[in-house]
Design a protein around this motif. Structure first.
Motif, PDB file in Angstrom:
ATOM      1  N   PHE A 127     -84.721  -2.907  89.502  1.00  0.00           N
ATOM      2  CA  PHE A 127     -84.779  -2.129  88.267  1.00  0.00           C
ATOM      3  C   PHE A 127     -85.802  -2.712  87.293  1.00  0.00           C
ATOM      4  O   PHE A 127     -86.647  -1.992  86.751  1.00  0.00           O
ATOM      5  CB  PHE A 127     -83.396  -2.089  87.618  1.00  0.00           C
ATOM      6  CG  PHE A 127     -83.408  -1.569  86.205  1.00  0.00           C
ATOM      7  CD1 PHE A 127     -83.798  -0.269  85.947  1.00  0.00           C
ATOM      8  CD2 PHE A 127     -83.044  -2.384  85.153  1.00  0.00           C
ATOM      9  CE1 PHE A 127     -83.810   0.218  84.653  1.00  0.00           C
ATOM     10  CE2 PHE A 127     -83.053  -1.910  83.850  1.00  0.00           C
ATOM     11  CZ  PHE A 127     -83.442  -0.607  83.596  1.00  0.00           C
ATOM     12  N   GLY A 195     -83.430   3.200  84.883  1.00  0.00           N
ATOM     13  CA  GLY A 195     -82.019   2.840  84.903  1.00  0.00           C
ATOM     14  C   GLY A 195     -81.137   3.986  85.357  1.00  0.00           C
ATOM     15  O   GLY A 195     -80.255   3.819  86.207  1.00  0.00           O
ATOM     16  N   THR A 199     -79.158   4.052  88.925  1.00  0.00           N
ATOM     17  CA  THR A 199     -77.697   4.121  88.861  1.00  0.00           C
ATOM     18  C   THR A 199     -77.170   5.374  89.553  1.00  0.00           C
ATOM     19  O   THR A 199     -76.202   5.322  90.328  1.00  0.00           O
ATOM     20  CB  THR A 199     -77.217   4.107  87.394  1.00  0.00           C
ATOM     21  OG1 THR A 199     -77.716   2.926  86.750  1.00  0.00           O
ATOM     22  CG2 THR A 199     -75.703   4.120  87.322  1.00  0.00           C
ATOM     23  N   SER A 200     -77.812   6.512  89.278  1.00  0.00           N
ATOM     24  CA  SER A 200     -77.385   7.784  89.879  1.00  0.00           C
ATOM     25  C   SER A 200     -77.572   7.769  91.387  1.00  0.00           C
ATOM     26  O   SER A 200     -76.698   8.201  92.144  1.00  0.00           O
ATOM     27  CB  SER A 200     -78.178   8.949  89.276  1.00  0.00           C
ATOM     28  OG  SER A 200     -78.001   9.012  87.886  1.00  0.00           O
ATOM     29  N   GLU A 202     -77.773   5.144  93.506  1.00  0.00           N
ATOM     30  CA  GLU A 202     -76.851   4.243  94.183  1.00  0.00           C
ATOM     31  C   GLU A 202     -75.413   4.776  94.161  1.00  0.00           C
ATOM     32  O   GLU A 202     -74.637   4.522  95.083  1.00  0.00           O
ATOM     33  CB  GLU A 202     -76.895   2.850  93.527  1.00  0.00           C
ATOM     34  CG  GLU A 202     -78.198   2.100  93.765  1.00  0.00           C
ATOM     35  CD  GLU A 202     -78.437   1.817  95.232  1.00  0.00           C
ATOM     36  OE1 GLU A 202     -77.468   1.639  95.987  1.00  0.00           O
ATOM     37  OE2 GLU A 202     -79.616   1.779  95.640  1.00  0.00           O
ATOM     38  N   GLY A 203     -75.055   5.507  93.113  1.00  0.00           N
ATOM     39  CA  GLY A 203     -73.718   6.077  93.029  1.00  0.00           C
ATOM     40  C   GLY A 203     -73.523   7.284  93.934  1.00  0.00           C
ATOM     41  O   GLY A 203     -72.443   7.479  94.519  1.00  0.00           O
TER      42      GLY A 203
END
Length: 320
Positions: A127, A195, A199-200, A202-203
């Motif tokens: 990141f 970010g 985050t999105s 990996e989720g």
């Protein structure tokens, strides 16, 4: 056939990969240029057809939607107008990728040398490196981005006679800082974008991987990437609109296709002013076409890359 294509992606020297990537980027940029011009025109429009008072006495065009804007530009300015600003945009695409890759690589290597207990997790390293690479590339290529926006904002009346003339005029009338109007909004959008995307992605990836629903792009990774990109772009889009409004400030502000662009100063004050005067819709004008251009851009890039690489490999065999 598919096996041959897959194999091609892993062949070729480092130099051939760079050349194929550059060709793919240039062709892809040329194909999506009309969508980019439409997006910029919509972002710079400060009035709305839903508010009759806001269009009273407006001398510039009043665009309605992607298709309506496309028709208006072609009717009033000709088909070539859809490629206004394409030369600086092509140069920006080439330079951006090389600067971003180089900065990312150096940042990643530096972070990997940090010893425990100060070492970041791998996810944080990716990141941070990505944010640094994006910020460096945005800053280095920003003058080209500004020139792209200004040419795309020109209507039938030419504000700048040529690319060279525009550089001379901006340098003379606005000074070196004139080439970096709105840079703060550009850099400010990099960190939250990276970010949110990371985050999105990996989720979503493990959720989609275990889903029984057929994936439209072939793999759950691709679908997760598309969804994450849409979410991240939507979230930071107001900063993109702010950047465009700031980029057309200066002595030529009232000569662009939209004659009523207000005077803006500073990222935060511009965001607040757009919100107060135009509402949420003002901050998100042009978002649909911005999201729309992502799919054809990716498709054209991969199609051209594979064929450019295949042509170079074939030429290499002939020369041997």
């Amino acid at each position: 056939m598919s096996g041959g294509v897959t194999q091609l992606k892993h062949e070729g020297s480092h130099r051939q990969t760079i050349i194929a990537g550059a060709i793919a980027g240039l062709v892809s940029r040329f194909v999506i240029a009309p969508l980019d011009v439409i997006k910029i025109r919509l972002q710079l429009q400060v009035h709305s057809l839903s508010d009759p008072l806001s269009v009273h006495g407006i001398k510039g065009p009043i665009y309605r939607g992607t298709l309506g804007t496309f028709k208006d530009i072609v009717r009033d300015e000709g088909i070539r107008a859809l490629w206004k600003g394409n030369v600086p945009a092509e140069a920006m695409y080439l330079a951006y990728g090389s600067v971003q890759f180089s900065a990312y690589k150096h940042a990643s290597q530096f972070l990997s040398r940090i010893t425990q207990p100060y070492q970041f997790p791998d996810a944080a390293n990716s990141f941070i490196s990505g944010a640094i690479g994006g910020a460096c590339a945005t800053t280095a290529t920003y003058p080209l981005d500004l020139l792209r926006t200004r040419f795309a904002a020109q209507g039938p009346e030419a504000v700048y006679s040529s690319l060279r003339a525009s550089i001379r005029q901006i340098a003379k009338e606005e000074g070196p800082t004139g080439f970096f109007r709105g840079l703060g909004a550009g850099v400010a959008g990099i960190v939250p974008y990276m970010g949110l995307f990371f985050t999105s992605y990996e989720g979503l990836k493990p959720v989609l991987a275990t889903s029984s629903i057929p994936m439209p792009f072939g793999t759950s990774d691709a679908v997760a990437g598309v969804i994450a990109s849409v979410l991240a772009k939507t979230a930071v889009y107001p900063l993109d609109t702010t950047r465009k409004r700031l980029q057309v400030q200066g002595p030529m502000r009232q000569r662009y296709i939209h004659r009523n662009i207000p005077i803006y100063k500073g990222v935060l004050s511009t965001l607040v002013r757009i919100w107060k005067r135009e509402g949420r819709r003002g901050l998100y004008r042009g978002l649909p076409v911005s999201l729309l251009k992502a799919a054809p851009a990716s498709a054209v890039t991969m199609w051209v890359y594979e064929r450019a690489m295949a042509a170079m490999l074939a030429m290499e065999e002939i020369l041997e």
